[in-house]
Write a protein that holds these residues in place. Structure first.
Motif, short mmCIF file in Angstrom:
data_model
loop_
_atom_site.label_atom_id
_atom_site.label_comp_id
_atom_site.label_asym_id
_atom_site.label_seq_id
_atom_site.Cartn_x
_atom_site.Cartn_y
_atom_site.Cartn_z
N LEU A 71 0.84 -0.98 -0.05
CA LEU A 71 0.00 0.14 -0.14
C LEU A 71 0.97 1.41 0.00
CD1 LEU A 71 -2.92 1.23 0.18
CD2 LEU A 71 -2.63 1.09 2.71
N THR A 72 2.04 1.40 0.72
CA THR A 72 2.94 2.60 0.61
C THR A 72 3.47 2.65 -0.46
OG1 THR A 72 3.22 1.80 3.12
CG2 THR A 72 4.95 3.22 1.96
N ARG A 73 4.00 1.60 -1.38
CA ARG A 73 4.66 1.79 -2.41
C ARG A 73 3.34 2.22 -3.67
NH1 ARG A 73 7.73 -3.37 -1.64
NH2 ARG A 73 5.53 -4.08 -2.38
N TYR A 74 2.30 1.65 -3.44
CA TYR A 74 1.33 2.06 -4.33
C TYR A 74 0.65 3.48 -4.12
CZ TYR A 74 -3.42 2.02 -6.57
OH TYR A 74 -4.56 2.25 -7.66
N VAL A 75 0.47 4.10 -3.11
CA VAL A 75 0.24 5.49 -2.88
C VAL A 75 1.38 6.47 -2.78
CG1 VAL A 75 -2.04 4.94 -1.84
CG2 VAL A 75 -0.01 5.25 -0.46
N GLU A 76 2.65 5.81 -2.72
CA GLU A 76 3.72 6.64 -2.81
C GLU A 76 3.98 7.60 -1.67
OE1 GLU A 76 3.87 8.47 -6.53
OE2 GLU A 76 4.43 6.44 -7.62
N HIS A 77 3.54 7.10 -0.44
CA HIS A 77 3.88 7.62 0.52
C HIS A 77 3.84 6.86 1.91
CE1 HIS A 77 -0.16 8.41 1.89
NE2 HIS A 77 -0.50 8.91 0.72
N ASN A 78 4.48 7.16 2.89
CA ASN A 78 4.20 6.52 4.23
C ASN A 78 2.93 7.06 5.14
OD1 ASN A 78 6.52 5.11 3.79
ND2 ASN A 78 7.87 6.72 4.88
N PHE A 79 2.44 6.33 5.91
CA PHE A 79 1.43 6.42 6.92
C PHE A 79 1.83 6.51 8.13
CE2 PHE A 79 -0.33 3.77 3.54
CZ PHE A 79 -1.38 4.55 3.05
#
Length: 107
Positions: A71-79
């Motif tokens: 998910l982090t790679r898909y949306v291109e930011h960390n949570f």
């Protein structure tokens, strides 16, 4: 999704934007719901909803960490925050595993 929003609102969490991401987009075959949300302060939240009949074990914690990495790679930011809603029996070791990795567990 409304049940999820109501549950979070009772705990004082209000989001500006909430977007559902299909597991197929991440290449995941699991039957889970994945949400990306932005709170009022601009922090990003990863929200996963799991509904299953079988018990969630310690080995499943690693599976959800892989899902978060995808998910982090898909949306291109960390949570900043990670929360998981579980509607299934939960092993106590798995609950401790989630908490040690920084997840909030809601049953």
């Amino acid at each position: 999704m409304q049940m999820l929003v109501d549950s979070l609102r009772k705990k004082g969490k209000i989001y500006k934007k909430m977007q559902e991401i299909s597991p197929k987009e991440l290449g995941i075959r699991n039957k889970i719901k994945i949400f990306k949300a932005t709170d009022m302060r601009g922090y990003f939240w990863a929200i996963i909803v799991v509904e299953q009949k079988s018990r969630i074990l310690l080995k499943d914690v690693a599976k959800f960490e892989e899902i978060l990495a995808k998910l982090t790679r898909y949306v291109e930011h960390n949570f900043k925050h990670k929360i998981i809603f579980i509607n299934a029996p939960l092993c106590s070791k798995a609950k401790d595993g989630f908490k040690s990795l920084g997840w909030r567990v809601e049953i």
